[in-house]
Write a protein that holds these residues in place. Structure first.
Motif, PDB file in Angstrom:
ATOM      1  N   ASP A  54       0.831  -1.205   0.000  1.00  0.00           N
ATOM      2  CA  ASP A  54       0.000   0.000   0.000  1.00  0.00           C
ATOM      3  C   ASP A  54       0.868   1.258   0.000  1.00  0.00           C
ATOM      4  O   ASP A  54       0.575   2.238  -0.686  1.00  0.00           O
ATOM      5  CB  ASP A  54      -0.926   0.009   1.220  1.00  0.00           C
ATOM      6  CG  ASP A  54      -2.004  -1.058   1.147  1.00  0.00           C
ATOM      7  OD1 ASP A  54      -2.604  -1.376   2.203  1.00  0.00           O
ATOM      8  OD2 ASP A  54      -2.258  -1.574   0.036  1.00  0.00           O
ATOM      9  N   GLN A  55       1.955   1.235   0.803  1.00  0.00           N
ATOM     10  CA  GLN A  55       2.853   2.379   0.860  1.00  0.00           C
ATOM     11  C   GLN A  55       3.565   2.579  -0.474  1.00  0.00           C
ATOM     12  O   GLN A  55       3.725   3.711  -0.956  1.00  0.00           O
ATOM     13  CB  GLN A  55       3.887   2.180   1.978  1.00  0.00           C
ATOM     14  CG  GLN A  55       4.833   3.368   2.169  1.00  0.00           C
ATOM     15  CD  GLN A  55       4.095   4.634   2.547  1.00  0.00           C
ATOM     16  OE1 GLN A  55       3.217   4.618   3.395  1.00  0.00           O
ATOM     17  NE2 GLN A  55       4.432   5.745   1.898  1.00  0.00           N
ATOM     18  N   SER A  57       2.423   1.718  -3.368  1.00  0.00           N
ATOM     19  CA  SER A  57       1.423   2.224  -4.305  1.00  0.00           C
ATOM     20  C   SER A  57       1.224   3.731  -4.120  1.00  0.00           C
ATOM     21  O   SER A  57       1.144   4.487  -5.093  1.00  0.00           O
ATOM     22  CB  SER A  57       0.091   1.497  -4.104  1.00  0.00           C
ATOM     23  OG  SER A  57      -0.903   1.994  -4.969  1.00  0.00           O
ATOM     24  N   ALA A  58       1.168   4.157  -2.860  1.00  0.00           N
ATOM     25  CA  ALA A  58       1.021   5.587  -2.579  1.00  0.00           C
ATOM     26  C   ALA A  58       2.237   6.367  -3.068  1.00  0.00           C
ATOM     27  O   ALA A  58       2.111   7.467  -3.627  1.00  0.00           O
ATOM     28  CB  ALA A  58       0.819   5.807  -1.081  1.00  0.00           C
ATOM     29  N   ASP A  61       2.058   6.701  -6.812  1.00  0.00           N
ATOM     30  CA  ASP A  61       1.084   7.735  -7.192  1.00  0.00           C
ATOM     31  C   ASP A  61       1.681   9.128  -7.008  1.00  0.00           C
ATOM     32  O   ASP A  61       1.476  10.029  -7.832  1.00  0.00           O
ATOM     33  CB  ASP A  61      -0.191   7.606  -6.346  1.00  0.00           C
ATOM     34  CG  ASP A  61      -1.008   6.390  -6.725  1.00  0.00           C
ATOM     35  OD1 ASP A  61      -1.859   5.970  -5.910  1.00  0.00           O
ATOM     36  OD2 ASP A  61      -0.815   5.864  -7.833  1.00  0.00           O
ATOM     37  N   ASN A  62       2.432   9.302  -5.911  1.00  0.00           N
ATOM     38  CA  ASN A  62       3.066  10.591  -5.646  1.00  0.00           C
ATOM     39  C   ASN A  62       4.117  10.917  -6.702  1.00  0.00           C
ATOM     40  O   ASN A  62       4.188  12.029  -7.208  1.00  0.00           O
ATOM     41  CB  ASN A  62       3.709  10.564  -4.257  1.00  0.00           C
ATOM     42  CG  ASN A  62       4.276  11.923  -3.858  1.00  0.00           C
ATOM     43  OD1 ASN A  62       3.686  12.951  -4.146  1.00  0.00           O
ATOM     44  ND2 ASN A  62       5.412  11.913  -3.198  1.00  0.00           N
TER      45      ASN A  62
END
Length: 242
Positions: A54-55, A57-58, A61-62
């Motif tokens: 999840d991290q 993926s974030a 995205d950033n």
């Protein structure tokens, strides 16, 4: 006798079986606890992996957002640079003319030239920094120095115009507007239409729609058949839609 012996052997077998079950029971409970601990540890490991995913993926995205913003900024910079190159190319087809004779001066009073060779050389040097050396920072300083040394020069409109273009390409809109304003104040300057257009663009970027439309309107009314007027009319049309 044989019967008693058989009974003793049977009793021994029962005792051995009971003892085996007593030993096996705790062993099975221990195995079950071990298995539960293993499953719990596996669950914690999977949860940690999921959090890491999840991290990641974030973070992706950033990064993707930053790449998109950088791509947009680069596109804008390339567009400003392209515009500067186009303007410089136009300037290259308008070389500084040598001072004509006195008779020619009477026939062409609006021709931009200077009898001061030092003034001519200083202006030509600033132009060459753009055309030949592509030294835009050096050209900016040279034009500034030129206008300080020759504040009433016949080259003042052109020098101010190119300073405006150089600052515009660097996104220094405040200084660009200042120099384009000088050009716009000189009614007979051949650069006035484009200077007014640039002032409109700067005002529009500053979200001052009223001022932008005022500059664009001046271009359309004052120079109706020019390329600048076509661009100004297009800008007016776009602004009227908002």
């Amino acid at each position: 006798m044989n019967s008693n012996k058989i009974m003793r052997q049977f009793a021994l077998v029962l005792l051995v079986g009971a003892a085996t079950q007593a030993v096996a029971a705790p062993a099975s409970a221990a195995n079950l606890q071990t298995l539960e601990r293993m499953l719990e540890a596996q669950g914690q490991s999977q949860l940690q992996v999921q959090r890491q995913l999840d991290q990641m993926s974030a973070d992706l995205d950033n990064i993707r957002g930053k790449v998109e913003r950088n791509s947009y900024d680069i596109k804008q910079m390339k567009e400003r640079q392209r515009q500067l190159y186009n303007d410089v190319d136009q300037l290259s087809r308008q070389p500084v003319k040598a001072a004509p004779a006195a008779k020619e001066t009477a026939n062409t009073p609006t021709e931009a030239y200077s009898k001061n060779m030092g003034e001519n050389d200083a202006y030509q040097n600033a132009v060459n920094l753009i055309l030949k050396k592509k030294d835009y920072q050096g050209a900016t300083q040279a034009f500034q120095s030129f206008l300080t040394s020759y504040p009433d020069s016949v080259y003042k409109p052109n020098a101010s115009y190119w300073l405006g273009q150089l600052y515009f390409a660097q996104n220094d809109l405040s200084q660009a507007a200042k120099n384009f304003g000088v050009v716009a104040s000189i009614k007979d300057s051949s650069k006035r239409a484009d200077a007014l257009l640039k002032l409109g663009v700067i005002a529009e970027r500053g979200n001052d729609t009223v001022k932008a439309m005022s500059y664009y309107t001046q271009v359309v009314k004052g120079y109706p058949n020019s390329t600048s007027a076509k661009q100004a009319q297009s800008a007016l049309t776009n602004l009227s839609k908002h």
